[in-house]
Design an enzyme around this catalytic site. Structure first.
Site, PDB file in Angstrom:
ATOM      1  CD  GLN A  61      -1.144  -0.629   3.453  1.00  0.00           C
ATOM      2  OE1 GLN A  61      -1.451   0.188   4.665  1.00  0.00           O
ATOM      3  NE2 GLN A  61      -1.771  -1.400   3.222  1.00  0.00           N
ATOM      4  CG  HIS A  63      -0.170   6.080   3.947  1.00  0.00           C
ATOM      5  ND1 HIS A  63      -1.163   5.190   3.834  1.00  0.00           N
ATOM      6  CD2 HIS A  63       0.824   5.370   4.855  1.00  0.00           C
ATOM      7  CE1 HIS A  63      -1.624   4.091   4.964  1.00  0.00           C
ATOM      8  NE2 HIS A  63      -0.133   3.886   5.277  1.00  0.00           N
ATOM      9  CD  GLU A  80       2.105   4.649   8.506  1.00  0.00           C
ATOM     10  OE1 GLU A  80       0.875   4.093   8.415  1.00  0.00           O
ATOM     11  OE2 GLU A  80       2.478   3.133   7.534  1.00  0.00           O
ATOM     12  CG  HIS A 138       4.307   0.967   3.350  1.00  0.00           C
ATOM     13  ND1 HIS A 138       3.709   2.294   3.335  1.00  0.00           N
ATOM     14  CD2 HIS A 138       2.750   0.919   4.383  1.00  0.00           C
ATOM     15  CE1 HIS A 138       2.343   2.666   3.513  1.00  0.00           C
ATOM     16  NE2 HIS A 138       2.497   1.775   4.339  1.00  0.00           N
ATOM     17  NE  ARG A 158      -7.421  -3.309   1.975  1.00  0.00           N
ATOM     18  CZ  ARG A 158      -8.586  -2.272   2.473  1.00  0.00           C
ATOM     19  NH1 ARG A 158      -8.980  -2.594   0.800  1.00  0.00           N
ATOM     20  NH2 ARG A 158      -8.886  -2.402   3.287  1.00  0.00           N
TER      21      ARG A 158
END
Length: 271
Positions: A61, A63, A80, A138, A158
């Site tokens: 996936q 972001h 993150e 990642h 995804r």
């Protein structure tokens, strides 16, 4: 007196790659595969602290960053950081690609499954820490327990999910993916390590791993601090805390350790 001292409430999140048995301090799952525990509040917060438990690989996936997310009508992007608490022998994290590639080749690889061989699967051990900037392709591997601190945005594209019957977002993901290797070195800071900053300059939050012996703790001077104890127990303004919890507080709190304590301290640097 502290302006904000409250324990954030844990929410167990079912995932197809989760575990039916969690570490005892988190209690029973009732036979449901729990993949994540989110620590939430009635108020909308800029950061989200999670525990993640894997029995299988997560989807590959990506972001978006703040700008791309806002262009889609969302309040913020998602960056993150992962701190490995426990893992089985041979456990890996997929972070970035083994070598640069083109969007066309990456799309074909996502469609035929060869994307799994494109990902740089890195062996991990407890105490390893990786910051995952927006745009980094990642995946978290199987057999891992980690703490994740992220911008509080439920936005995941995804790219590939090993044939699981879940929605993919290949077009959106390709539009924000950095199709290149991840070049940041791992930070290795096991529980018990003295104060160590885990986030790079420019990150949307700061994360520090701290260790204290018995007694009062010195906290950063901040209005909002996410306190996630990984070991030990003690009190915050007289209220009892222990490992496995997450508290939202400020730097004026009186916080004491009644046993040697290691904790993650997070503060937001963006709204």
């Amino acid at each position: 007196m502290a302006r904000a001292v409250r324990q954030l409430q844990p929410r167990l999140v079912e995932k197809p790659w989760g575990r039916e048995a969690l570490p005892p301090l988190f209690g029973p799952t009732g036979g449901t595969p729990i993949g994540e525990i989110w620590f939430e509040d009635e108020a909308s917060l800029s950061l989200l602290v999670k525990y993640i438990f894997t029995s299988e690989r997560l989807s590959i996936q990506v972001h978006p960053d703040d700008a791309a997310a806002r262009a889609s009508g969302l309040p913020r992007g998602k960056e993150e950081i992962w701190y490995i608490l426990d893992c089985e022998p041979g456990a890996t994290l997929g972070i970035g690609l083994k070598r640069p590639t083109t969007p066309q080749d990456f799309r074909l690889a996502a469609l035929d499954g060869s994307i799994e061989d494109m990902i740089d699967w890195k062996a991990v051990q407890p105490g390893d820490c990786y910051f995952i900037p927006a745009g980094t392709v990642h995946a978290i591997g199987a057999g891992i327990v980690l703490a994740e601190i992220q911008q509080n945005a439920d936005i995941t594209y995804r790219l590939y999910d090993y044939g699981r019957p879940r929605e993919l977002h290949l077009d959106q993901g390709l539009s924000v993916s950095l199709l290149e290797p991840y070049r940041r070195p791992v930070i290795h800071a096991p529980i018990g390590t003295k104060e160590t900053t885990l986030t790079p300059d420019g990150a949307p939050f700061t994360l520090t791993l701290c260790h204290w012996d018995i007694g009062a703790m010195t906290l950063p001077a901040t209005d909002q601090l996410w306190f996630t104890p990984l070991d030990g127990h003690g009190t915050i303004n007289g209220a009892n805390w222990s490992k496995g919890e997450c508290w939202l507080l400020d730097g004026q709190c009186l916080i004491e350790a009644l046993a040697p304590t290691s904790a993650l301290l997070a503060t937001s640097t963006r709204i």
